[in-house]
Scaffold this motif. Sequence first.
Motif, PDB file in Angstrom:
ATOM      1  N   LEU A 109       0.823  -1.208   0.000  1.00 59.06           N
ATOM      2  CA  LEU A 109       0.000   0.000   0.000  1.00 59.06           C
ATOM      3  C   LEU A 109       0.857   1.258   0.000  1.00 59.06           C
ATOM      4  CD1 LEU A 109      -2.834  -1.062   2.471  1.00 59.06           C
ATOM      5  CD2 LEU A 109      -2.932  -0.885  -0.029  1.00 59.06           C
ATOM      6  N   MET A 110       2.022   1.177   0.616  1.00 59.14           N
ATOM      7  CA  MET A 110       2.929   2.330   0.642  1.00 59.14           C
ATOM      8  C   MET A 110       3.465   2.631  -0.764  1.00 59.14           C
ATOM      9  SD  MET A 110       4.711   1.238   4.237  1.00 59.14           S
ATOM     10  CE  MET A 110       6.147   2.259   4.078  1.00 59.14           C
ATOM     11  N   TYR A 111       3.697   1.594  -1.557  1.00 59.54           N
ATOM     12  CA  TYR A 111       4.133   1.798  -2.951  1.00 59.54           C
ATOM     13  C   TYR A 111       3.006   2.394  -3.788  1.00 59.54           C
ATOM     14  CZ  TYR A 111       8.757  -0.366  -2.894  1.00 59.54           C
ATOM     15  OH  TYR A 111      10.082  -0.627  -2.673  1.00 59.54           O
ATOM     16  N   VAL A 112       1.796   1.864  -3.631  1.00 55.07           N
ATOM     17  CA  VAL A 112       0.656   2.395  -4.394  1.00 55.07           C
ATOM     18  C   VAL A 112       0.428   3.855  -4.015  1.00 55.07           C
ATOM     19  CG1 VAL A 112      -1.823   2.201  -4.823  1.00 55.07           C
ATOM     20  CG2 VAL A 112      -0.425   0.126  -4.711  1.00 55.07           C
ATOM     21  N   SER A 113       0.484   4.153  -2.730  1.00 53.07           N
ATOM     22  CA  SER A 113       0.294   5.519  -2.264  1.00 53.07           C
ATOM     23  C   SER A 113       1.338   6.465  -2.856  1.00 53.07           C
ATOM     24  CB  SER A 113       0.363   5.564  -0.733  1.00 53.07           C
ATOM     25  OG  SER A 113       0.254   6.888  -0.266  1.00 53.07           O
ATOM     26  N   ALA A 114       2.608   6.070  -2.816  1.00 50.96           N
ATOM     27  CA  ALA A 114       3.671   6.920  -3.368  1.00 50.96           C
ATOM     28  C   ALA A 114       3.460   7.151  -4.862  1.00 50.96           C
ATOM     29  CB  ALA A 114       5.035   6.273  -3.120  1.00 50.96           C
ATOM     30  N   PHE A 115       3.055   6.111  -5.574  1.00 53.10           N
ATOM     31  CA  PHE A 115       2.849   6.203  -7.016  1.00 53.10           C
ATOM     32  C   PHE A 115       1.721   7.171  -7.346  1.00 53.10           C
ATOM     33  CE2 PHE A 115       1.122   4.803 -11.103  1.00 53.10           C
ATOM     34  CZ  PHE A 115       2.275   4.706 -11.866  1.00 53.10           C
ATOM     35  N   ILE A 116       0.577   7.025  -6.680  1.00 49.84           N
ATOM     36  CA  ILE A 116      -0.547   7.909  -7.019  1.00 49.84           C
ATOM     37  C   ILE A 116      -0.271   9.341  -6.574  1.00 49.84           C
ATOM     38  CG2 ILE A 116      -2.232   6.038  -7.116  1.00 49.84           C
ATOM     39  CD1 ILE A 116      -3.293   6.999  -4.372  1.00 49.84           C
ATOM     40  N   GLU A 118      -0.802  -5.961 -10.221  1.00 50.27           N
ATOM     41  CA  GLU A 118      -0.143  -4.772  -9.673  1.00 50.27           C
ATOM     42  C   GLU A 118      -1.132  -3.619  -9.526  1.00 50.27           C
ATOM     43  OE1 GLU A 118       3.047  -4.782  -8.663  1.00 50.27           O
ATOM     44  OE2 GLU A 118       3.193  -6.866  -9.277  1.00 50.27           O
ATOM     45  N   GLY A 119      -1.057  -2.906  -8.412  1.00 49.48           N
ATOM     46  CA  GLY A 119      -2.059  -1.907  -8.115  1.00 49.48           C
ATOM     47  C   GLY A 119      -1.746  -0.473  -8.470  1.00 49.48           C
ATOM     48  N   GLU A 120      -0.480  -0.154  -8.734  1.00 45.74           N
ATOM     49  CA  GLU A 120      -0.114   1.254  -8.914  1.00 45.74           C
ATOM     50  C   GLU A 120      -0.881   1.925 -10.048  1.00 45.74           C
ATOM     51  OE1 GLU A 120       3.280  -0.583  -6.689  1.00 45.74           O
ATOM     52  OE2 GLU A 120       2.088  -1.200  -8.413  1.00 45.74           O
ATOM     53  N   GLN A 121      -0.714   1.454 -11.262  1.00 43.97           N
ATOM     54  CA  GLN A 121      -1.354   2.089 -12.412  1.00 43.97           C
ATOM     55  C   GLN A 121      -2.872   1.914 -12.366  1.00 43.97           C
ATOM     56  OE1 GLN A 121       0.215   4.091 -14.806  1.00 43.97           O
ATOM     57  NE2 GLN A 121      -1.925   4.607 -15.211  1.00 43.97           N
ATOM     58  N   SER A 122      -3.322   0.763 -11.893  1.00 41.27           N
ATOM     59  CA  SER A 122      -4.766   0.516 -11.812  1.00 41.27           C
ATOM     60  C   SER A 122      -5.438   1.501 -10.863  1.00 41.27           C
ATOM     61  CB  SER A 122      -5.031  -0.916 -11.360  1.00 41.27           C
ATOM     62  OG  SER A 122      -4.569  -1.840 -12.335  1.00 41.27           O
ATOM     63  N   LYS A 172      -0.780  -4.132 -17.088  1.00 36.17           N
ATOM     64  CA  LYS A 172       0.500  -4.817 -17.153  1.00 36.17           C
ATOM     65  C   LYS A 172       1.395  -4.272 -16.053  1.00 36.17           C
ATOM     66  CE  LYS A 172       0.404  -5.471 -22.133  1.00 36.17           C
ATOM     67  NZ  LYS A 172       1.000  -5.108 -23.418  1.00 36.17           N
ATOM     68  N   PRO A 173       2.240  -5.117 -15.480  1.00 33.04           N
ATOM     69  CA  PRO A 173       3.170  -4.615 -14.458  1.00 33.04           C
ATOM     70  C   PRO A 173       4.074  -3.522 -15.033  1.00 33.04           C
ATOM     71  CG  PRO A 173       3.175  -7.007 -14.511  1.00 33.04           C
ATOM     72  CD  PRO A 173       2.376  -6.549 -15.693  1.00 33.04           C
ATOM     73  N   ILE A 174       4.432  -2.599 -14.195  1.00 37.17           N
ATOM     74  CA  ILE A 174       5.357  -1.538 -14.593  1.00 37.17           C
ATOM     75  C   ILE A 174       6.743  -2.162 -14.672  1.00 37.17           C
ATOM     76  CG2 ILE A 174       6.371   0.676 -13.929  1.00 37.17           C
ATOM     77  CD1 ILE A 174       3.695   1.223 -12.431  1.00 37.17           C
TER      78      ILE A 174
END
Length: 157
Positions: free
Chosen positions: A20-27, A115-119, A136-138
């Motif tokens: 969740l910390m990666y998704v948060s940083a990405f968005i 993978e959740g970042e782009q989604s 697709k995965p980054i």
Amino acid sequence: MLKVSFVRARYPSVWEPTNLMYVSAFIKNKYKGNLEVQILDGFFDSDEQILNKISGSDYVGFSGTTPQVPHIKKLSKLVKKEYPSMKTIAGGYGPSLQPFTFLNDSTIDYLIVGEGEQSMLDILNGVTTEKLVSNKPIMDIDSIPNPDRDSIDLNRY
């Protein structure tokens, strides 16, 4: 300002919710507009505390592995009862491995598989209108920012 709350479903863990910390940083890095993000953890926060802390959120995203799926489903029902207009999102290993458990669940608005970042960014930017969201995965891992440690209480871990 758009407010997003991420919740790791209850599970005994001493590790911070890095996914969740990666998704948060990405968005936070990519979202076009004002964005407030908080990350909550079902290991430390009761269901009642989670419901109180997500108040005012536009989106709440639940994450977990397979053993956490029942808690994700319980939380989504509680959220929709308390905040019917709040958009709910399920993701993580458990929901990705059991998509049919969530696709027919009316308390889940979006299901992120993989993978959740782009989604997650696509959901926030209104790019996707489908319930099932998968990208697709980054592949350029250097394009993903370091985990968002500002949105958690590191003293808990």
